[in-house]
Design a protein around this motif. Structure first.
Motif: not given
Length: 399
Positions: A217, A221, A245, A254, A258, A260-261, A263, A266
């Motif tokens: 996780d 990014n 994650n 997270i 982040s 946007q959790t 993932l 993404r």
């Protein structure tokens, strides 16, 4: 005579109106009650949701995607038994690696996979000969799941010449061309473009092999991840991106790191489908992996699988993990431990009883003990090896 007149309003006691302010004062405690409830509710909500799940499994958010969904199929009896064996092997290997690190027998960094075993094992059950695996530095489990020998892996961790990289790679830089394992990478996210390149090579050769690219996780990014996503979707490369994650990356939740959790989403801007998976259930991992592999082998391009999991230890052996409470770790162990959940299935389906599990676990522990002995008895690399496997040879006479 007029003086008593003002006394009358005094006698009428506007103070009698004082109960009016008392009423809002009385109402204040009622207003205060919701205040403590709000933070308690917000913090406890995820845990309560997990507790309500039957058989102590986590509530997993299902994400709409282009894949057909289905109930997780049961492993055949022999397959789930072997999956349990592999997870126990990985768990014990990591426990002994942690002990050796604490004793000073393993140098450098050491990142343990304890708690995440179902992911590497479940996904490896999906792969076929020729498929490649590449991951970051939490890599011991993937090596064992690929079929690499525990003795060679442990020897490499301890820096011995009988290790897979001759004792020069250590925990984070281990490879096996024979098993199509391409590392083991110490730079966060560096394996993603390399794994995408493996997929490009597969496409170029015209086969149907898949590149399984694992990252966490925290690495999700990284900019190089999205460059890889763009290329993979543009050219419809045969790659499965597996985001492990475990909630805390290198030590930051997270939710704090982040925007946007979720993932699995993404890849939305690149038109890459994604799905969240219960990474603590080896059969759920296998099910998602099967559907993802089918999608990729049919020429549809990449896909993302976000494995919702948890690591019991710190980011590395040097991490005290003070950013979370011990009670949180204990709760996950008690409710969703991947080995425990698999054992419950073995017992429920009458594939094994407690005695069989105990006997086999003892054999696995002995095998890992043998791997430790092999590693510690192996010789250190010859000092001359310092000048081999480098980009250019040293000039003659150089020291």
């Amino acid at each position: 005579a007029k003086k008593p007149a003002p006394k009358k309003p005094v006698a009428s006691k506007p103070a009698a109106k004082k109960p009016a302010p008392k009423k809002p004062v009385a109402s204040k405690p009622a207003a205060k009650k919701p205040a403590p409830k709000k933070p308690v509710a917000s913090k406890a909500a995820p845990k309560k949701a997990a507790a309500k799940k039957p058989n102590n499994t986590k509530t997993i958010q299902k994400v709409e995607n282009t894949l057909a969904t289905s109930a997780a199929p049961k492993f055949k009896n022999d397959d789930i038994w072997k999956a349990w064996e592999q997870m126990v092997q990985i768990r014990r290997f990591e426990e002994r690696a942690g002990q050796l690190y604490a004793m000073g027998k393993i140098g450098g960094f050491c990142h343990l996979y304890i708690g995440q075993e179902a992911i590497a094992v479940g996904m490896q059950k999906v792969s076929k000969p020729g498929d490649q695996v590449i991951t970051g530095y939490r890599d011991h489990a993937h090596m064992l799941a690929c079929g690499m020998d525990a003795k060679g892996v442990m020897a490499e961790l301890t820096g011995r010449r009988d290790g897979y990289s001759g004792g020069k790679g250590g925990s984070m830089h281990m490879f096996s061309v024979e098993k199509n394992f391409f590392g083991g990478h110490g730079i966060v996210g560096a394996q993603v473009p390399i794994g995408t390149g493996l997929a490009l090579a597969n496409q170029y050769r015209g086969g149907d092999e898949i590149s399984y690219v694992y990252f966490g996780d925290g690495a999700a990014n990284q900019g190089q991840v999205y460059e890889s996503f763009n290329m993979a979707e543009l050219w419809k490369l045969p790659v499965i991106y597996i985001i492990e994650n475990n909630r805390y990356a290198m030590g930051t939740s997270i939710q704090r790191a982040s925007a946007q959790t979720n993932l699995s989403q993404r890849g939305v801007s690149f038109n890459i489908p994604g799905e969240q998976v219960d990474g603590m259930d080896v059969e759920a991992v296998y099910d998602a992996g099967q559907r993802a592999a089918k999608w990729v082998r049919e020429g549809n391009g990449p896909i993302i699988l976000e494995m919702l999991t948890y690591r019991y230890r710190g980011h590395s052996m040097s991490d005290p993990a003070k950013y979370r409470k011990r009670e949180e770790v204990d709760e996950v162990r008690e409710r969703t431990d991947p080995i425990m959940l698999t054992e419950e299935k073995l017992l429920t389906r009458k594939i094994a009883d407690e005695e069989k599990l105990k006997a086999r676990r003892k054999e696995i522990f002995e095998d890992i003990a043998d791997a430790v002995d092999f590693a510690l008895e192996s010789q250190l690399p010859d000092p001359k090896e310092l000048t081999t496997d480098i980009l250019a040879p040293l000039n003659e006479g150089a020291q």
